[in-house]
Motif scaffolding. Structure first.
Motif, PDB file in Angstrom:
ATOM      1  N   GLU A 189      43.789  80.017   8.177  1.00  0.00           N
ATOM      2  CA  GLU A 189      44.766  79.409   7.281  1.00  0.00           C
ATOM      3  C   GLU A 189      44.908  80.198   5.986  1.00  0.00           C
ATOM      4  O   GLU A 189      46.013  80.296   5.420  1.00  0.00           O
ATOM      5  N   LEU A 190      43.815  80.777   5.516  1.00  0.00           N
ATOM      6  CA  LEU A 190      43.884  81.566   4.293  1.00  0.00           C
ATOM      7  C   LEU A 190      44.726  82.818   4.509  1.00  0.00           C
ATOM      8  O   LEU A 190      45.554  83.177   3.663  1.00  0.00           O
ATOM      9  N   ILE A 191      44.541  83.484   5.647  1.00  0.00           N
ATOM     10  CA  ILE A 191      45.347  84.670   5.962  1.00  0.00           C
ATOM     11  C   ILE A 191      46.836  84.307   6.006  1.00  0.00           C
ATOM     12  O   ILE A 191      47.679  84.986   5.423  1.00  0.00           O
ATOM     13  N   CYS A 192      47.156  83.234   6.701  1.00  0.00           N
ATOM     14  CA  CYS A 192      48.560  82.823   6.848  1.00  0.00           C
ATOM     15  C   CYS A 192      49.193  82.523   5.498  1.00  0.00           C
ATOM     16  O   CYS A 192      50.346  82.906   5.242  1.00  0.00           O
ATOM     17  N   ASP A 193      48.444  81.850   4.608  1.00  0.00           N
ATOM     18  CA  ASP A 193      49.002  81.469   3.312  1.00  0.00           C
ATOM     19  C   ASP A 193      49.098  82.660   2.363  1.00  0.00           C
ATOM     20  O   ASP A 193      50.124  82.845   1.693  1.00  0.00           O
ATOM     21  N   VAL A 194      48.044  83.463   2.294  1.00  0.00           N
ATOM     22  CA  VAL A 194      48.023  84.574   1.349  1.00  0.00           C
ATOM     23  C   VAL A 194      49.018  85.649   1.755  1.00  0.00           C
ATOM     24  O   VAL A 194      49.741  86.203   0.915  1.00  0.00           O
ATOM     25  N   MET A 195      49.095  85.953   3.051  1.00  0.00           N
ATOM     26  CA  MET A 195      49.923  87.057   3.517  1.00  0.00           C
ATOM     27  C   MET A 195      51.261  86.598   4.085  1.00  0.00           C
ATOM     28  O   MET A 195      52.075  87.420   4.523  1.00  0.00           O
ATOM     29  N   GLU A 196      51.475  85.288   4.094  1.00  0.00           N
ATOM     30  CA  GLU A 196      52.737  84.710   4.573  1.00  0.00           C
ATOM     31  C   GLU A 196      53.088  85.210   5.972  1.00  0.00           C
ATOM     32  O   GLU A 196      54.208  85.651   6.243  1.00  0.00           O
ATOM     33  N   ILE A 197      52.107  85.128   6.856  1.00  0.00           N
ATOM     34  CA  ILE A 197      52.308  85.494   8.256  1.00  0.00           C
ATOM     35  C   ILE A 197      52.502  84.222   9.061  1.00  0.00           C
ATOM     36  O   ILE A 197      51.781  83.237   8.865  1.00  0.00           O
ATOM     37  N   ILE A 216      45.709  93.635   7.122  1.00  0.00           N
ATOM     38  CA  ILE A 216      45.219  92.276   6.876  1.00  0.00           C
ATOM     39  C   ILE A 216      43.782  92.328   6.388  1.00  0.00           C
ATOM     40  O   ILE A 216      43.407  91.638   5.419  1.00  0.00           O
ATOM     41  N   GLN A 217      42.966  93.123   7.054  1.00  0.00           N
ATOM     42  CA  GLN A 217      41.564  93.239   6.685  1.00  0.00           C
ATOM     43  C   GLN A 217      41.395  93.677   5.234  1.00  0.00           C
ATOM     44  O   GLN A 217      40.689  93.035   4.444  1.00  0.00           O
ATOM     45  N   SER A 218      42.045  94.777   4.867  1.00  0.00           N
ATOM     46  CA  SER A 218      41.887  95.295   3.506  1.00  0.00           C
ATOM     47  C   SER A 218      42.432  94.328   2.464  1.00  0.00           C
ATOM     48  O   SER A 218      41.838  94.140   1.397  1.00  0.00           O
ATOM     49  N   THR A 219      43.572  93.701   2.775  1.00  0.00           N
ATOM     50  CA  THR A 219      44.179  92.758   1.835  1.00  0.00           C
ATOM     51  C   THR A 219      43.274  91.565   1.592  1.00  0.00           C
ATOM     52  O   THR A 219      43.078  91.132   0.445  1.00  0.00           O
ATOM     53  N   MET A 220      42.698  91.019   2.657  1.00  0.00           N
ATOM     54  CA  MET A 220      41.867  89.837   2.520  1.00  0.00           C
ATOM     55  C   MET A 220      40.526  90.155   1.856  1.00  0.00           C
ATOM     56  O   MET A 220      40.000  89.332   1.086  1.00  0.00           O
ATOM     57  N   ILE A 221      39.968  91.317   2.138  1.00  0.00           N
ATOM     58  CA  ILE A 221      38.732  91.713   1.460  1.00  0.00           C
ATOM     59  C   ILE A 221      38.979  91.792  -0.045  1.00  0.00           C
ATOM     60  O   ILE A 221      38.181  91.300  -0.862  1.00  0.00           O
TER      61      ILE A 221
END
Length: 252
Positions: A189-197, A216-221
């Protein structure tokens, strides 16, 4: 598993007609005006329940339908159907809404009755359940209450259950542990919200390319590291970037 074709013979009708049908009706097919649930899986198997999840939905509501079948002659006018929606743990107007009429249209052999489901916070830890029930009225009787499948299972044709939640029963088909580590709903859910995927992209193998997974990996880190820095200096931060123990989420 295939559903055996239901063949109604005149000699069997006295066994199928329920108490809801009036005794004065002649005992042959043309005189029956009946209704029953006729919901099938993609392989044609009759079912009396369905499960839905908001996990892959970007919107906070979804509309589902229940198929109601007519047995008898066509009519030039619409006719109402006795249908009741109840629940032991869901509230109308909060968890769901009845958005249409239980009405068989003119010259129709069936219709889909719509119900709108709403995403609530409770669905993350609880599965809600609805029960839809048919009963006889002045226009329709209940010609039979169940069918037996070829494997011996019995399926109700007068009661249908809908289960819905906002939980995973299994990781998304496209989740790549190689890039972002073990699956968790919080990370998803965090990936979907932060990156709007779109949530649905994760449930299709190959939908997200390897290059995008690396992004995605680098952005979330970097995102989690920034939230950790903000927390450490006493500024407002995103609590979703940390697990229940307060440790930052890992994406590697």
């Amino acid at each position: 598993m295939k559903l055996r074709t239901l063949t109604i013979l005149p000699a069997l009708l006295p066994l199928l007609l329920p108490m809801g049908c009036q005794e004065r009706l002649p005992q042959h097919f043309e005189s029956i005006e009946g209704i029953y649930f006729n919901n099938q899986q993609n392989n044609g198997t009759l079912v009396d329940s369905a499960s839905y999840t908001f996990i892959y939905e970007d919107r906070d509501e979804m509309e589902v339908t229940v198929r109601i079948q007519h047995l008898g002659r066509l009519s030039q006018t619409p006719r109402p159907v006795n249908l009741r929606v109840t629940s032991a743990n869901a509230s109308e107007g909060v968890d769901y809404a009845v958005t249409g009429e239980a009405l068989l249209p003119a010259n129709a052999t069936n219709f889909d009755f719509p119900i709108r489901l709403y995403r609530t916070e409770a669905l993350k830890s609880e599965t809600k359940q609805l029960e839809i029930a048919l009963s006889a009225n002045d226009f329709f009787c209940i010609p039979f209450t169940e069918q037996i499948l070829s494997g011996g299972d019995t399926v109700s044709t007068v009661r249908y259950r809908i289960y819905f939640s906002d939980q995973f029963t299994a990781p998304p088909k496209g989740w790549q542990t190689l890039f972002i580590g073990a699956f968790s709903q919080q990370k998803f859910e965090l990936i979907c919200d932060v990156m709007e995927i779109s949530r649905s992209d994760f449930n299709e193998e190959g939908k997200i390319s390897s290059a995008k997974w690396m992004y995605i990996q680098s952005t979330m880190i970097n995102y989690v590291a920034e939230q950790e820095r903000l927390r450490d200096v006493g500024q407002e931060y995103d609590e979703r970037a940390f697990d229940e123990s307060g440790a930052p989420l890992t994406f590697a």
